[in-house]
Design a protein around this motif. Structure first.
Motif, short mmCIF file in Angstrom:
data_model
loop_
_atom_site.label_atom_id
_atom_site.label_comp_id
_atom_site.label_asym_id
_atom_site.label_seq_id
_atom_site.Cartn_x
_atom_site.Cartn_y
_atom_site.Cartn_z
N VAL A 166 8.56 -7.69 -9.07
CA VAL A 166 7.96 -8.69 -7.98
C VAL A 166 6.85 -7.82 -7.43
CG1 VAL A 166 8.76 -9.53 -5.86
CG2 VAL A 166 10.22 -9.96 -7.73
N ARG A 167 7.04 -6.41 -6.91
CA ARG A 167 6.22 -5.64 -6.38
C ARG A 167 5.02 -5.47 -7.10
NH1 ARG A 167 7.53 -1.73 -1.77
NH2 ARG A 167 6.83 -3.45 -0.27
N MET A 168 5.30 -5.30 -8.57
CA MET A 168 3.89 -4.97 -9.47
C MET A 168 3.07 -6.38 -9.50
SD MET A 168 4.04 -4.08 -13.27
CE MET A 168 4.23 -5.83 -13.82
N ASN A 169 3.78 -7.37 -9.27
CA ASN A 169 2.79 -8.57 -9.32
C ASN A 169 1.92 -8.68 -8.28
OD1 ASN A 169 3.65 -9.39 -11.82
ND2 ASN A 169 5.20 -10.54 -11.15
N ALA A 194 0.95 -1.20 0.00
CA ALA A 194 -0.04 0.08 -0.13
C ALA A 194 0.93 1.25 -0.05
CB ALA A 194 -0.82 -0.07 1.19
N LEU A 195 1.92 1.21 0.97
CA LEU A 195 2.76 2.30 1.04
C LEU A 195 3.69 2.33 -0.36
CD1 LEU A 195 3.89 4.24 2.87
CD2 LEU A 195 5.60 3.01 3.37
N GLY A 196 3.96 1.12 -0.92
CA GLY A 196 5.01 1.28 -2.04
C GLY A 196 4.08 1.93 -3.19
N MET A 197 2.84 1.61 -3.42
CA MET A 197 2.29 1.98 -4.67
C MET A 197 1.88 3.50 -4.61
SD MET A 197 2.19 -0.53 -6.59
CE MET A 197 2.78 -2.20 -6.25
N GLU A 198 1.50 3.94 -3.07
CA GLU A 198 1.11 5.31 -3.23
C GLU A 198 2.40 6.37 -3.41
OE1 GLU A 198 -2.16 5.98 -3.05
OE2 GLU A 198 -1.78 8.12 -2.82
N GLY A 213 13.44 4.05 2.51
CA GLY A 213 12.13 4.63 1.92
C GLY A 213 11.43 3.43 0.80
N PRO A 214 10.25 3.88 0.72
CA PRO A 214 9.48 2.84 -0.24
C PRO A 214 9.94 2.58 -1.71
CG PRO A 214 8.09 4.76 0.30
CD PRO A 214 9.51 4.90 1.29
N LEU A 215 10.48 3.64 -1.86
CA LEU A 215 10.91 3.60 -3.61
C LEU A 215 12.24 2.90 -3.66
CD1 LEU A 215 9.92 7.11 -4.78
CD2 LEU A 215 8.54 4.93 -5.20
N LYS A 216 13.18 3.20 -2.63
CA LYS A 216 14.51 2.41 -2.60
C LYS A 216 14.12 1.04 -2.46
CE LYS A 216 18.16 4.57 -1.95
NZ LYS A 216 19.33 5.45 -1.10
N LEU A 217 13.13 0.77 -1.42
CA LEU A 217 12.91 -0.65 -0.98
C LEU A 217 12.43 -1.31 -2.22
CD1 LEU A 217 12.75 -2.85 1.25
CD2 LEU A 217 10.41 -2.04 1.56
N THR A 218 11.59 -0.80 -3.05
CA THR A 218 10.87 -1.36 -4.28
C THR A 218 12.22 -1.81 -5.26
OG1 THR A 218 8.91 -0.25 -3.97
CG2 THR A 218 9.36 -1.16 -6.40
N ASP A 219 13.21 -0.51 -5.38
CA ASP A 219 14.33 -1.04 -6.15
C ASP A 219 15.11 -2.27 -5.87
OD1 ASP A 219 13.91 1.05 -7.97
OD2 ASP A 219 15.90 1.87 -7.65
N LEU A 220 15.09 -2.34 -4.30
CA LEU A 220 15.92 -3.68 -3.79
C LEU A 220 15.10 -5.04 -4.13
CD1 LEU A 220 17.39 -2.39 -0.62
CD2 LEU A 220 18.39 -2.66 -2.65
N VAL A 221 13.72 -5.06 -3.70
CA VAL A 221 13.07 -6.14 -3.93
C VAL A 221 12.86 -6.56 -5.26
CG1 VAL A 221 10.53 -7.09 -3.56
CG2 VAL A 221 11.53 -5.61 -1.77
N GLU A 239 -3.44 -0.97 -6.77
CA GLU A 239 -3.37 -1.32 -8.50
C GLU A 239 -2.05 -0.77 -8.68
OE1 GLU A 239 -4.53 -2.99 -11.27
OE2 GLU A 239 -6.10 -2.71 -10.32
N PRO A 240 -1.16 -1.56 -9.39
CA PRO A 240 0.25 -0.69 -9.87
C PRO A 240 0.02 0.41 -10.77
CG PRO A 240 0.34 -3.21 -10.27
CD PRO A 240 -1.04 -2.81 -9.90
N PRO A 241 0.56 1.73 -10.32
CA PRO A 241 0.56 2.87 -11.24
C PRO A 241 0.98 2.68 -12.64
CG PRO A 241 1.47 3.50 -9.20
CD PRO A 241 1.44 2.00 -9.34
N GLN A 242 0.67 3.58 -13.56
CA GLN A 242 1.31 3.28 -14.74
C GLN A 242 2.95 3.57 -14.84
OE1 GLN A 242 -0.35 2.32 -17.59
NE2 GLN A 242 1.50 2.25 -18.63
N LEU A 243 3.50 4.28 -14.15
CA LEU A 243 4.80 4.58 -14.19
C LEU A 243 5.55 3.38 -13.78
CD1 LEU A 243 7.36 6.22 -13.82
CD2 LEU A 243 6.96 6.92 -11.50
N LEU A 244 4.82 2.45 -12.79
CA LEU A 244 5.62 1.43 -12.53
C LEU A 244 5.61 0.20 -13.45
CD1 LEU A 244 6.88 -0.61 -10.13
CD2 LEU A 244 4.53 -1.37 -9.43
N LYS A 245 4.18 0.16 -14.19
CA LYS A 245 4.18 -0.73 -15.54
C LYS A 245 5.21 -0.35 -16.44
CE LYS A 245 -0.93 -1.51 -14.61
NZ LYS A 245 -2.13 -1.08 -15.15
#
Ligand code: NAD
Length: 289
Positions: free
Chosen positions: A246-249, A202-206, A234-242, A264-270
């Motif tokens: 993986v996080r999009m799925n 939830a935090l990561g997507m926001e 931070g949530p964005l750096k964490l997303t980079d590490l994971v 829902e994954p934002p367009q930027l992530l997709k």
């Protein structure tokens, strides 16, 4: 820990990948007779090498005693024969890939060939514990044991129970087991994303949506949580590490399961995923690595 404080004797970990080898290491360090099982000889050899290296690093940093290292390596053995390994096991923890059918098949083999008292843990990070448990002949002994990577460093064990299925004695024993290996456990009802992924995603997507809307830069969004909320990262750096993929799925899965568009994954992530920008593993995500 002295062996008198151990809950039981023998633990078998199935799957010697990223997670299984770490779980085996902490069990062996705690004093349990630990068998690490995999279908691949090569993976088992690599897992053993990594455990030795982790322990040696621990000793050189003064965090692990020479005696604990020696004992842990004595407690640990490797096996490719699952049925033989689990015949007298007190606990089996599976850490094979996140595929429902594979896990169900494996749990059925464990169910058939382990003693009745044996607790059956699954390290799934997203699959339904109830569905996994109900595929076996005794759902009461199947429990979610969600460890975090790297297992020898991360303090948390998320224990997931299925209401009306998981036995209370199994929940209690698993909580005691967590203590015996030096972990802090939380108890969570079987629900999509459990507690950790649901809140984390939830935090990561926001955070990604905020970056997309130009609310602040990636660095500033991360700093907001690190300095404002005392998050270690931070949530964005964490997303980079994971891994962005993986996080999009997980986001897609949770949006569907919880019927909540916040996941829902934002367009930027997709689009980053489409461009192969998957985070640290690909050299670029929200940051360059
Ligand atoms: N990687 C993480 O950060 C992380 C964190 C928490 C939970 N998990 C969960 O842990 C589980 C394992 O993930 P991983 O990252 O360690 O996977 P991985 O791919 O690194 O390792 C899986 C291992 O299982 C082995 N395997 C496959 N089928 C097998 C079988 N039938 N019997 C024995 N071994 C078999 C493979 O050879 C491989 O070595 C998954 O359910 C995953 O969702 C992963």
């Amino acid at each position: 820990m002295s062996s008198s404080e151990l809950l039981f004797n023998k633990i078998v970990i199935v799957g010697a990948g990223t997670m299984g080898r770490g779980i085996a290491q902490v069990c062996a360090m705690a004093g349990y007779t630990t068998i690490l099982n995999d279908i691949s000889t090569d993976t088992l050899a690599k897992a053993h090498k990594q455990i030795v290296s982790n322990l040696e690093k621990g000793v050189s940093k003064g965090k692990v005693s020479e005696e604990t290292k020696t004992q842990a390596l004595e407690n640990l053995s490797l096996s490719e024969n699952l049925v033989e390994s689990i015949a007298d096991a007190d606990m089996v923890i599976e850490a094979v890939p996140e595929l429902m059918d594979l896990k169900k098949r494996l749990l059925n083999t464990i169910d058939e060939h382990s003693p009745e008292h044996c607790i059956v843990g699954t390290n799934t990070s997203s699959l339904s514990i109830a569905e996994l448990a109900e595929s076996t002949s005794d759902a009461s002994r199947v429990i979610g044991m969600h460890f975090f990577n790297p297992v020898h460093i991360m303090q948390l064990l998320e224990i997931v129970y299925a209401p009306d299925l998981t036995g209370n004695d199994v929940i209690t024993a698993t909580e005691e087991f967590a203590k015996s290996i030096g972990k802090t456990s939380i108890l969570v009802k079987n629900a999509p994303g459990f507690a950790t992924s649901r809140l984390g995603i939830a935090l990561g997507m926001e955070a990604i949506r905020m970056l997309e809307e130009g609310v602040a830069s990636a660095e500033d969004i991360d700093t907001a949580m690190v300095l404002g909320y005392k998050h270690p990262i931070g949530p964005l750096k964490l997303t980079d590490l994971v891994g962005l993929d993986v996080r999009m799925n997980i986001g897609t899965y949770l949006a569907e399961q919880l019927k909540n568009p916040a996941f829902e994954p934002p367009q930027l992530l997709k689009s980053l995923v489409e461009q192969g920008k998957l985070g640290k593993k690909s050299g670029e995500g929200f940051y360059r690595w």
